[in-house]
Enzyme design. Structure first.
Site, PDB file in Angstrom:
ATOM      1  N   HIS A 247       2.849   6.589   5.380  1.00  0.00           N
ATOM      2  CA  HIS A 247       3.812   6.565   4.277  1.00  0.00           C
ATOM      3  C   HIS A 247       3.698   5.258   3.491  1.00  0.00           C
ATOM      4  O   HIS A 247       3.425   4.200   4.072  1.00  0.00           O
ATOM      5  CB  HIS A 247       5.253   6.656   4.806  1.00  0.00           C
ATOM      6  CG  HIS A 247       5.639   8.020   5.292  1.00  0.00           C
ATOM      7  ND1 HIS A 247       5.926   8.292   6.600  1.00  0.00           N
ATOM      8  CD2 HIS A 247       5.781   9.194   4.643  1.00  0.00           C
ATOM      9  CE1 HIS A 247       6.246   9.566   6.739  1.00  0.00           C
ATOM     10  NE2 HIS A 247       6.155  10.147   5.558  1.00  0.00           N
ATOM     11  N   GLY A 248       3.913   5.348   2.193  1.00  0.00           N
ATOM     12  CA  GLY A 248       4.158   4.140   1.397  1.00  0.00           C
ATOM     13  C   GLY A 248       2.945   3.365   0.917  1.00  0.00           C
ATOM     14  O   GLY A 248       3.093   2.238   0.463  1.00  0.00           O
TER      15      GLY A 248
ATOM     16  N   HIS B 157       2.235  14.541   4.882  1.00  0.00           N
ATOM     17  CA  HIS B 157       3.114  13.454   4.429  1.00  0.00           C
ATOM     18  C   HIS B 157       2.253  12.262   4.002  1.00  0.00           C
ATOM     19  O   HIS B 157       1.087  12.159   4.372  1.00  0.00           O
ATOM     20  CB  HIS B 157       4.053  13.026   5.557  1.00  0.00           C
ATOM     21  CG  HIS B 157       5.230  13.942   5.720  1.00  0.00           C
ATOM     22  ND1 HIS B 157       6.521  13.547   5.461  1.00  0.00           N
ATOM     23  CD2 HIS B 157       5.306  15.229   6.084  1.00  0.00           C
ATOM     24  CE1 HIS B 157       7.345  14.556   5.681  1.00  0.00           C
ATOM     25  NE2 HIS B 157       6.637  15.602   6.066  1.00  0.00           N
ATOM     26  N   GLY B 158       2.853  11.362   3.219  1.00  0.00           N
ATOM     27  CA  GLY B 158       2.158  10.130   2.851  1.00  0.00           C
ATOM     28  C   GLY B 158       0.963  10.369   1.941  1.00  0.00           C
ATOM     29  O   GLY B 158      -0.035   9.650   2.018  1.00  0.00           O
TER      30      GLY B 158
ATOM     31  N   SER C 252       0.514   9.754  -1.150  1.00  0.00           N
ATOM     32  CA  SER C 252       0.223   8.764  -2.196  1.00  0.00           C
ATOM     33  C   SER C 252      -1.046   7.982  -1.906  1.00  0.00           C
ATOM     34  O   SER C 252      -1.768   7.604  -2.819  1.00  0.00           O
ATOM     35  CB  SER C 252       1.383   7.761  -2.333  1.00  0.00           C
ATOM     36  OG  SER C 252       2.508   8.404  -2.863  1.00  0.00           O
TER      37      SER C 252
ATOM     38  N   ASP D 197      14.634  15.572   3.041  1.00  0.00           N
ATOM     39  CA  ASP D 197      13.417  14.965   3.596  1.00  0.00           C
ATOM     40  C   ASP D 197      13.769  13.999   4.732  1.00  0.00           C
ATOM     41  O   ASP D 197      14.626  13.119   4.563  1.00  0.00           O
ATOM     42  CB  ASP D 197      12.705  14.210   2.450  1.00  0.00           C
ATOM     43  CG  ASP D 197      11.271  13.841   2.789  1.00  0.00           C
ATOM     44  OD1 ASP D 197      10.659  14.520   3.639  1.00  0.00           O
ATOM     45  OD2 ASP D 197      10.756  12.880   2.182  1.00  0.00           O
TER      46      ASP D 197
ATOM     47  N   ASN E 113       3.332  15.929   0.253  1.00  0.00           N
ATOM     48  CA  ASN E 113       4.486  15.066  -0.062  1.00  0.00           C
ATOM     49  C   ASN E 113       4.072  13.799  -0.810  1.00  0.00           C
ATOM     50  O   ASN E 113       3.246  13.035  -0.314  1.00  0.00           O
ATOM     51  CB  ASN E 113       5.166  14.623   1.228  1.00  0.00           C
ATOM     52  CG  ASN E 113       5.875  15.753   1.950  1.00  0.00           C
ATOM     53  OD1 ASN E 113       5.652  16.922   1.678  1.00  0.00           O
ATOM     54  ND2 ASN E 113       6.726  15.401   2.878  1.00  0.00           N
TER      55      ASN E 113
ATOM     56  N   THR F 241       5.750   7.436  -3.097  1.00  0.00           N
ATOM     57  CA  THR F 241       5.417   6.086  -3.567  1.00  0.00           C
ATOM     58  C   THR F 241       4.690   6.089  -4.911  1.00  0.00           C
ATOM     59  O   THR F 241       4.995   5.273  -5.795  1.00  0.00           O
ATOM     60  CB  THR F 241       4.550   5.382  -2.498  1.00  0.00           C
ATOM     61  OG1 THR F 241       5.266   5.421  -1.258  1.00  0.00           O
ATOM     62  CG2 THR F 241       4.269   3.947  -2.857  1.00  0.00           C
TER      63      THR F 241
HETATM   64  P1  13P Z   1       4.375   8.535   0.189  1.00  0.00           P
HETATM   65  O1  13P Z   1       5.531   7.695  -0.202  1.00  0.00           O
HETATM   66  O2  13P Z   1       3.350   7.784   0.943  1.00  0.00           O
HETATM   67  O3  13P Z   1       3.816   9.319  -0.954  1.00  0.00           O
HETATM   68  O4  13P Z   1       4.923   9.628   1.248  1.00  0.00           O
HETATM   69  C1  13P Z   1       5.858  10.577   0.831  1.00  0.00           C
HETATM   70  C2  13P Z   1       6.337  11.412   1.965  1.00  0.00           C
HETATM   71  O5  13P Z   1       5.612  11.724   2.883  1.00  0.00           O
HETATM   72  C3  13P Z   1       7.738  11.870   1.912  1.00  0.00           C
HETATM   73  O6  13P Z   1       8.115  12.626   3.012  1.00  0.00           O
END
Ligand code: 13P
Length: 279
Positions: free
Chosen positions: A176-177, A204-205, A207, A82, A226, A229
């Protein structure tokens, strides 16, 4: 079962009713939890290894542990690198046997992103692996949300055609995060991307993205989602609660609690992504 590349997780082709879960794994507990969730839900899944985990445990030890656990599972699993930002790490991962690699050149100029991603695609395909690229920039936080950095359909189509990527990560409102859900996606942009692109897309991101938008995005070309977090929070919260009790000190019992929390979170995500029953 032998490890699959990303295309191998979709033996019946890509359809707009489900997406595969990409789950970042950082240690033994996360790997076991993701695989147990995939087996319980009869779902294909991706064990994703990112740069911070590599810094923490090393690429080869993480891959060896993931491969050992994954190959004895009856469900189809991929081991994915990743957000690699250099070709040396991609090369090392492919030599070890990663079945999928992501090169993140989103911070580079368009021309440099194309040039480097093309090399990654050539290296990945020669090893029987699939390659994911990224075009457009995910903002660093919700406060810094900037739609001018979202993926542009014409540029994305040209990028996918020129580089030959198998999967393309796009920017359309997630970051992300995020520790709570609240991000919404530009679904109108996604539908234009879906019309222009020849390859499946990656969110992505996830979460921080609300479930209704994740489902809508899956209906519109997102085939890989993906999550990182959310799993880390599930692990940490349960572990903290387990460690706060007055029970006799038994670290393994506490770690198992954390692992159970990650498994439950993954099962929940798998059902949201509709990949349950697709193994
Ligand atoms: P999160 O941590 O926001 O879930 O994102 C994960 C991600 O996109 C990993 O590539």
């Amino acid at each position: 079962m032998t490890l699959q590349n990303l295309a191998g997780l979709f033996p019946r082709g890509y359809t707009n009713d489900w997406a595969v879960g990409h789950f970042n794994v950082h240690n033994h507990e996360f790997m076991r939890a993701v695989i147990d969730a995939a087996e319980a839900e009869q779902a294909p899944a991706i064990l994703a290894i990112g740069m911070l985990s590599i810094k923490y445990m090393g690429l080869a030890p993480l891959f060896a542990a993931a491969r050992n656990m994954a190959t004895s599972s009856p469900v189809p699993l991929a081991i994915h690198l990743d957000h690699a930002r250099d070709l040396a790490t991609v090369k090392q991962a492919l030599e070890l046997g990663f079945t999928s690699v992501m090169f993140d050149g989103s911070y580079l100029s368009y021309e440099e992103n194309v040039a480097q991603t093309r090399k990654v695609v050539t290296m990945a395909h020669a090893a029987g692996a699939t390659a994911e690229g990224e075009i457009g920039i995910l903002p660093p936080s919700m406060e810094q949300m900037d739609a001018t950095t979202f993926t542009r359909p014409e540029q994305a189509a040209e990028f996918a055609d020129t580089t030959g990527v198998d999967f393309l990560a796009v920017s359309l409102g997630s970051v992300h995060g995020m520790q709570t859900k609240g991000a919404t996606l530009d679904l109108d942009l996604l539908s234009r991307l879906n019309e222009s692109l020849r390859c499946p897309m990656v969110l992505h991101g996830a979460s921080g993205v609300i479930d209704t938008d994740i489902r809508a995005a899956i209906g519109c070309g997102i085939r890989k989602v993906n999550v990182n977090t959310e799993l880390k929070i599930a692990f940490k919260n349960r572990l903290r609660a387990a460690m706060a009790t007055d029970e006799p000190i038994d670290l393994l019992t506490d770690l198992r609690e954390g692992m159970d929390a990650v498994r439950e979170a993954c099962r929940n995500r798998i059902r949201t992504f509709g990949s349950n029953g697709e193994a």
